[in-house]
Design a protein around this motif. Structure first.
Motif, PDB file in Angstrom:
ATOM      1  N   ALA A  61      37.534  39.460 140.700  1.00 56.65           N
ATOM      2  CA  ALA A  61      37.088  39.524 142.278  1.00 56.65           C
ATOM      3  C   ALA A  61      37.079  41.083 142.393  1.00 56.65           C
ATOM      4  O   ALA A  61      36.900  41.190 143.489  1.00 56.65           O
ATOM      5  CB  ALA A  61      37.932  38.692 142.822  1.00 56.65           C
ATOM      6  N   GLU A  62      38.252  41.424 142.349  1.00 58.77           N
ATOM      7  CA  GLU A  62      38.730  42.887 143.099  1.00 58.77           C
ATOM      8  C   GLU A  62      37.135  44.063 142.742  1.00 58.77           C
ATOM      9  O   GLU A  62      37.156  45.100 142.968  1.00 58.77           O
ATOM     10  CB  GLU A  62      39.627  43.674 142.339  1.00 58.77           C
ATOM     11  CG  GLU A  62      41.464  42.965 142.636  1.00 58.77           C
ATOM     12  CD  GLU A  62      41.494  41.411 141.789  1.00 58.77           C
ATOM     13  OE1 GLU A  62      42.882  41.143 141.468  1.00 58.77           O
ATOM     14  OE2 GLU A  62      40.430  41.503 140.893  1.00 58.77           O
ATOM     15  N   SER A  63      36.307  43.784 141.639  1.00 56.76           N
ATOM     16  CA  SER A  63      35.503  44.141 141.720  1.00 56.76           C
ATOM     17  C   SER A  63      34.130  43.650 141.639  1.00 56.76           C
ATOM     18  O   SER A  63      32.694  44.220 141.563  1.00 56.76           O
ATOM     19  CB  SER A  63      35.797  44.889 139.805  1.00 56.76           C
ATOM     20  OG  SER A  63      36.521  45.371 139.468  1.00 56.76           O
ATOM     21  N   ALA A  64      34.530  42.198 142.164  1.00 54.18           N
ATOM     22  CA  ALA A  64      33.037  41.425 142.228  1.00 54.18           C
ATOM     23  C   ALA A  64      32.364  42.737 143.758  1.00 54.18           C
ATOM     24  O   ALA A  64      32.854  43.141 144.523  1.00 54.18           O
ATOM     25  CB  ALA A  64      33.095  40.561 142.510  1.00 54.18           C
ATOM     26  N   TRP A  65      30.702  42.365 143.721  1.00 52.30           N
ATOM     27  CA  TRP A  65      29.681  42.783 144.436  1.00 52.30           C
ATOM     28  C   TRP A  65      29.887  41.891 146.007  1.00 52.30           C
ATOM     29  O   TRP A  65      28.840  41.527 146.508  1.00 52.30           O
ATOM     30  CB  TRP A  65      28.206  43.288 143.854  1.00 52.30           C
ATOM     31  CG  TRP A  65      28.792  44.645 143.132  1.00 52.30           C
ATOM     32  CD1 TRP A  65      29.791  45.448 142.796  1.00 52.30           C
ATOM     33  CD2 TRP A  65      27.320  45.118 143.174  1.00 52.30           C
ATOM     34  NE1 TRP A  65      29.149  46.619 142.007  1.00 52.30           N
ATOM     35  CE2 TRP A  65      28.154  46.712 142.337  1.00 52.30           C
ATOM     36  CE3 TRP A  65      26.781  46.042 144.268  1.00 52.30           C
ATOM     37  CZ2 TRP A  65      27.694  48.074 142.781  1.00 52.30           C
ATOM     38  CZ3 TRP A  65      25.780  46.726 143.873  1.00 52.30           C
ATOM     39  CH2 TRP A  65      26.523  48.169 142.995  1.00 52.30           C
ATOM     40  N   VAL A  66      31.263  41.276 146.319  1.00 56.42           N
ATOM     41  CA  VAL A  66      30.604  40.611 147.755  1.00 56.42           C
ATOM     42  C   VAL A  66      32.041  40.555 148.295  1.00 56.42           C
ATOM     43  O   VAL A  66      32.532  40.890 148.135  1.00 56.42           O
ATOM     44  CB  VAL A  66      31.026  38.845 146.564  1.00 56.42           C
ATOM     45  CG1 VAL A  66      29.463  38.478 146.438  1.00 56.42           C
ATOM     46  CG2 VAL A  66      31.769  38.538 145.953  1.00 56.42           C
ATOM     47  N   PRO A  67      32.062  40.448 149.422  1.00 52.29           N
ATOM     48  CA  PRO A  67      33.114  40.301 150.761  1.00 52.29           C
ATOM     49  C   PRO A  67      33.921  39.394 151.085  1.00 52.29           C
ATOM     50  O   PRO A  67      34.141  38.605 151.648  1.00 52.29           O
ATOM     51  CB  PRO A  67      32.077  41.040 152.205  1.00 52.29           C
ATOM     52  CG  PRO A  67      30.780  39.786 151.510  1.00 52.29           C
ATOM     53  CD  PRO A  67      30.272  40.161 150.288  1.00 52.29           C
ATOM     54  N   ILE A  68      35.033  39.421 149.688  1.00 53.49           N
ATOM     55  CA  ILE A  68      35.629  38.170 149.590  1.00 53.49           C
ATOM     56  C   ILE A  68      36.260  39.018 149.120  1.00 53.49           C
ATOM     57  O   ILE A  68      37.572  39.726 149.177  1.00 53.49           O
ATOM     58  CB  ILE A  68      35.396  37.387 148.764  1.00 53.49           C
ATOM     59  CG1 ILE A  68      35.211  37.895 147.353  1.00 53.49           C
ATOM     60  CG2 ILE A  68      34.155  36.861 148.724  1.00 53.49           C
ATOM     61  CD1 ILE A  68      35.428  36.873 146.167  1.00 53.49           C
ATOM     62  N   GLU A  69      38.105  37.812 150.223  1.00 55.60           N
ATOM     63  CA  GLU A  69      39.470  38.675 149.205  1.00 55.60           C
ATOM     64  C   GLU A  69      39.489  38.107 148.428  1.00 55.60           C
ATOM     65  O   GLU A  69      39.886  36.260 149.102  1.00 55.60           O
ATOM     66  CB  GLU A  69      40.434  38.228 151.052  1.00 55.60           C
ATOM     67  CG  GLU A  69      39.964  39.579 152.317  1.00 55.60           C
ATOM     68  CD  GLU A  69      39.804  40.659 151.535  1.00 55.60           C
ATOM     69  OE1 GLU A  69      41.378  41.385 150.754  1.00 55.60           O
ATOM     70  OE2 GLU A  69      39.657  41.654 152.671  1.00 55.60           O
ATOM     71  N   ALA A  70      39.553  37.937 147.069  1.00 52.84           N
ATOM     72  CA  ALA A  70      40.849  37.213 146.093  1.00 52.84           C
ATOM     73  C   ALA A  70      40.976  37.662 145.304  1.00 52.84           C
ATOM     74  O   ALA A  70      40.492  38.035 143.813  1.00 52.84           O
ATOM     75  CB  ALA A  70      39.292  36.380 145.680  1.00 52.84           C
ATOM     76  N   ASP A  71      42.429  38.616 145.709  1.00 54.21           N
ATOM     77  CA  ASP A  71      42.870  39.410 143.877  1.00 54.21           C
ATOM     78  C   ASP A  71      43.748  38.585 143.287  1.00 54.21           C
ATOM     79  O   ASP A  71      44.507  37.162 143.729  1.00 54.21           O
ATOM     80  CB  ASP A  71      43.883  40.105 144.988  1.00 54.21           C
ATOM     81  CG  ASP A  71      43.607  41.632 145.507  1.00 54.21           C
ATOM     82  OD1 ASP A  71      42.238  41.590 145.674  1.00 54.21           O
ATOM     83  OD2 ASP A  71      44.194  42.107 146.667  1.00 54.21           O
ATOM     84  N   GLY A  72      42.717  39.059 142.251  1.00 51.66           N
ATOM     85  CA  GLY A  72      43.733  37.654 141.250  1.00 51.66           C
ATOM     86  C   GLY A  72      42.958  36.789 140.108  1.00 51.66           C
ATOM     87  O   GLY A  72      43.596  35.751 139.177  1.00 51.66           O
ATOM     88  N   TYR A  73      41.558  35.948 141.049  1.00 51.16           N
ATOM     89  CA  TYR A  73      40.769  35.927 140.687  1.00 51.16           C
ATOM     90  C   TYR A  73      39.410  36.511 139.759  1.00 51.16           C
ATOM     91  O   TYR A  73      39.789  37.554 139.718  1.00 51.16           O
ATOM     92  CB  TYR A  73      40.246  34.891 142.104  1.00 51.16           C
ATOM     93  CG  TYR A  73      40.894  34.402 142.435  1.00 51.16           C
ATOM     94  CD1 TYR A  73      40.592  32.371 142.508  1.00 51.16           C
ATOM     95  CD2 TYR A  73      42.315  34.170 143.418  1.00 51.16           C
ATOM     96  CE1 TYR A  73      41.586  31.638 142.860  1.00 51.16           C
ATOM     97  CE2 TYR A  73      42.840  33.320 144.638  1.00 51.16           C
ATOM     98  CZ  TYR A  73      43.404  31.669 143.501  1.00 51.16           C
ATOM     99  OH  TYR A  73      43.539  31.100 144.384  1.00 51.16           O
ATOM    100  N   MET A  74      39.037  35.334 138.700  1.00 50.47           N
ATOM    101  CA  MET A  74      38.093  35.347 138.658  1.00 50.47           C
ATOM    102  C   MET A  74      36.662  35.492 139.070  1.00 50.47           C
ATOM    103  O   MET A  74      36.644  33.735 139.546  1.00 50.47           O
ATOM    104  CB  MET A  74      38.009  34.977 137.260  1.00 50.47           C
ATOM    105  CG  MET A  74      36.726  35.592 136.619  1.00 50.47           C
ATOM    106  SD  MET A  74      36.785  37.653 135.723  1.00 50.47           S
ATOM    107  CE  MET A  74      38.472  37.131 134.456  1.00 50.47           C
ATOM    108  N   TYR A  75      36.103  35.880 139.442  1.00 49.52           N
ATOM    109  CA  TYR A  75      34.248  35.824 140.128  1.00 49.52           C
ATOM    110  C   TYR A  75      33.153  35.040 139.697  1.00 49.52           C
ATOM    111  O   TYR A  75      33.262  36.814 139.074  1.00 49.52           O
ATOM    112  CB  TYR A  75      34.251  36.779 141.283  1.00 49.52           C
ATOM    113  CG  TYR A  75      32.886  36.284 141.954  1.00 49.52           C
ATOM    114  CD1 TYR A  75      32.843  35.232 143.358  1.00 49.52           C
ATOM    115  CD2 TYR A  75      32.002  36.972 141.891  1.00 49.52           C
ATOM    116  CE1 TYR A  75      32.276  35.049 143.873  1.00 49.52           C
ATOM    117  CE2 TYR A  75      30.610  37.030 143.069  1.00 49.52           C
ATOM    118  CZ  TYR A  75      30.482  35.717 143.593  1.00 49.52           C
ATOM    119  OH  TYR A  75      29.782  35.512 144.672  1.00 49.52           O
TER     120      TYR A  75
END
Length: 248
Positions: A61-75
């Motif tokens: 999620a840290e590298s996802a091209w979306v404006p989210i706060e989701a550290d440690g998750y998989m997007y």
């Protein structure tokens, strides 16, 4: 079903499911170029060995091209099974593979975009709910962020403020898009030409970096269409759909 993981080593030889054609097709070349730049960031593209729309694409999620706060998750960028592949449990197989890989990599859980009712090019909320996902945030335009935590104590992902209240100051018709979706390479120029021929105020803004994507004024960066500052749709359009939508 046999699955193939697309990597830098086999990218040129493998079809990419969402745009099945030869590498000279602008849709294929744009998508493959986008993928090539994401593999070093942890992107995984797992697809059916058979030709057709049956694949899952996900990234930390840290590298996802979306404006989210989701550290440690998989997007999950996209989970798409359609046509003759539907009804055989392949969506579950692909999701299970993503879960297993994400757990092995020490991720906290998964997150993905959807909505209360099924929308084009977004995950099916009924399937997500069946698989244990829950809504963890929702933008003003009804786009929802769903998540599947591996640990009940994990902090819930959330939209950034810029995405939670989709709005822009520009008047006229404005489209934000990326090359993550291959169809844009073909159809965005069609909209630009159609707008020019019909004297329609239209501007296409291509998001070209992770920083731009993570600070975009919309939860959906692959394709977000605005009219006079207000969000309208995430559905890709050809010239006829475009003219119909704006009443021409």
């Amino acid at each position: 079903m046999e699955y193939i993981r697309v990597t830098k080593d086999n990218l040129e030889e493998e079809h990419i499911c969402c745009a099945i054609s030869n590498n000279k097709d602008v849709q294929v070349s744009s998508k493959k170029a986008w993928l090539a730049d994401r593999f070093d960031e942890g992107l995984v593209f797992l697809k059916s060995a058979e030709r057709g729309k049956c694949f899952i694409e996900y990234i930390p999620a840290e590298s996802a091209w979306v404006p989210i706060e989701a550290d440690g998750y998989m997007y999950i960028d996209c989970l798409w099974v359609s046509g003759s592949f539907k009804g055989h449990g392949y969506s579950t197989e692909l999701l299970d593979a993503c879960i297993a890989d994400s757990k092995e990599k020490g991720r906290k859980g998964l997150c993905i975009l959807s909505s209360a009712k099924k929308k084009p090019f977004l995950a099916d909320p009924k399937f997500l709910k069946y698989k244990g996902f829950e809504v963890c945030d929702e933008a003003d335009n009804g786009i929802q962020l769903w998540y599947l935590p591996f640990d009940e104590k994990a902090v819930k992902p959330a939209f950034k403020e810029c995405a939670k209240h989709p709005h822009i100051d520009e008047k006229g018709y404005v489209l934000y898009y990326t090359n993550q979706c291959p169809f844009n390479a073909k159809y965005v120029p069609v909209l630009e030409e159609t707008a020019k021929k019909n004297n329609i105020p239209f501007k296409a803004i291509k998001i070209q970096s992770i920083d731009e994507a993570q600070n975009a004024p919309t939860p959906i960066t692959t394709y977000s269409f605005f009219c006079d500052g207000e969000y309208v749709t995430n559905e890709q359009m050809n010239d006829k759909k475009f003219l119909k939508l704006i009443g021409k």
